[in-house]
Design an enzyme around this catalytic site. Structure first.
Site, PDB file in Angstrom:
ATOM      1  N   SER A 173      -2.411   4.549   0.924  1.00  0.00           N
ATOM      2  CA  SER A 173      -1.818   3.874   2.260  1.00  0.00           C
ATOM      3  C   SER A 173      -0.489   3.824   2.288  1.00  0.00           C
ATOM      4  O   SER A 173       0.508   4.109   3.250  1.00  0.00           O
ATOM      5  CB  SER A 173      -2.283   2.964   2.769  1.00  0.00           C
ATOM      6  OG  SER A 173      -2.181   1.643   1.891  1.00  0.00           O
TER       7      SER A 173
ATOM      8  N   HIS B  16       2.297  -3.531   4.885  1.00  0.00           N
ATOM      9  CA  HIS B  16       2.702  -2.165   4.632  1.00  0.00           C
ATOM     10  C   HIS B  16       4.061  -1.866   5.155  1.00  0.00           C
ATOM     11  O   HIS B  16       4.433  -2.538   6.080  1.00  0.00           O
ATOM     12  CB  HIS B  16       1.675  -1.117   5.344  1.00  0.00           C
ATOM     13  CG  HIS B  16       0.277  -1.078   4.172  1.00  0.00           C
ATOM     14  ND1 HIS B  16      -0.713  -2.087   4.356  1.00  0.00           N
ATOM     15  CD2 HIS B  16       0.096  -0.047   3.446  1.00  0.00           C
ATOM     16  CE1 HIS B  16      -1.633  -1.733   3.695  1.00  0.00           C
ATOM     17  NE2 HIS B  16      -1.373  -0.581   2.904  1.00  0.00           N
TER      18      HIS B  16
END
Length: 262
Positions: free
Chosen positions: A43, A241
């Site tokens: 990711s 993230h």
């Protein structure tokens, strides 16, 4: 009738310039035409959290550093195989088939999910300090004892599939600012412990990358001063993230600097 010396010199300079410019442009175009880039990983490579997704299932973002690099450099070919949630077995099963003898550039970010990143972060966010530290110790044991061999095997496969490619392994950033208060975030002790876990993971990845002859782009200095709990965070506190700005302002320059010739 002969031209005056000044006029003749000017014409000669113009003629030389008209020859030199196309030669330079031609060599640049030829270099760009030779680049065949494949982006592999999890990711942090696919761009989870960065929005503008071209593939929802894998959260592949047009704002992720591989897509941004391809947009800026116009390679002859670009394959965006990275997928959110990927582990090493997933890269081996689903991504390395994109590599071949014509591949000239590979980026790869992997290892976080294999070491239990998601469950560790849940323990640190919602459990006690001791539970957070236990989860990090468990992850650290895997990183020290098992991850090196798994990375060696993966890196060997990448090299076998793309024997002529330059390979850049992209590391993970520190997630949190250390020290001080972090309203709505982790305690200072938890933040320090999480970053220490990131250091262990990055050092292991960098070591195996060097052993394989691959370059390593370190995410920690790239994101320094922009971690969660800073006033200008490039990592989302909600999904842990990098944001679109994090990919553009941190990961992209780090990756670009690691690519030879840049």
């Amino acid at each position: 009738m002969p031209l005056p010396r000044t006029a003749g010199s000017a014409l000669l300079a113009l003629a030389l310039a008209s020859v030199a410019v196309p030669a330079s442009a031609s060599s640049t175009a030829a270099a760009a035409a030779d680049v065949r880039y494949v982006a592999l990983g999890d990711s942090y490579a696919s761009g989870t959290g960065a929005g503008s997704y071209s593939d929802i299932a894998c959260t592949r973002s047009r704002n992720a550093y591989p897509a941004l690099w391809a947009d800026a450099n116009d390679p002859a070919a670009f394959s965006f195989a990275a997928c959110g949630g990927a582990k090493i077995p997933d890269v081996l099963a689903d991504q390395v088939d994109e590599l071949d003898e014509d591949t000239t550039l590979v980026s790869l970010s992997i290892g976080g999910n294999d070491s239990g990143f998601a469950s560790t972060m849940l323990s640190c966010q919602y459990s006690t300090q001791s539970a957070c530290e236990r989860a990090l110790r468990t992850a650290g044991e895997y990183v020290v004892n098992e991850l090196p061999g798994e990375l060696d095997s993966l890196y060997a496969t990448v090299r076998a599939r793309a024997p002529h490619a330059e390979v850049v392994i992209v590391g993970y950033p520190h997630l949190y600012k250390e020290g001080g208060l972090c309203l709505g975030g982790l305690s200072s002790a938890k933040r320090t412990a999480v970053n220490q876990g990131s250091d262990l993971l990055n050092e292991t990845i960098a070591g195996r990358a060097a052993a394989a002859g691959f370059a390593f782009a370190d995410g920690r200095p790239a994101f320094a001063g922009h971690e969660i709990c800073t006033s200008d965070a490039w990592i989302s506190g909600s999904n842990v993230h990098p944001t679109a700005e994090g990919h553009e302002s941190a990961y992209l320059p780090a990756f670009s600097a690691a690519v030879s010739g840049n």
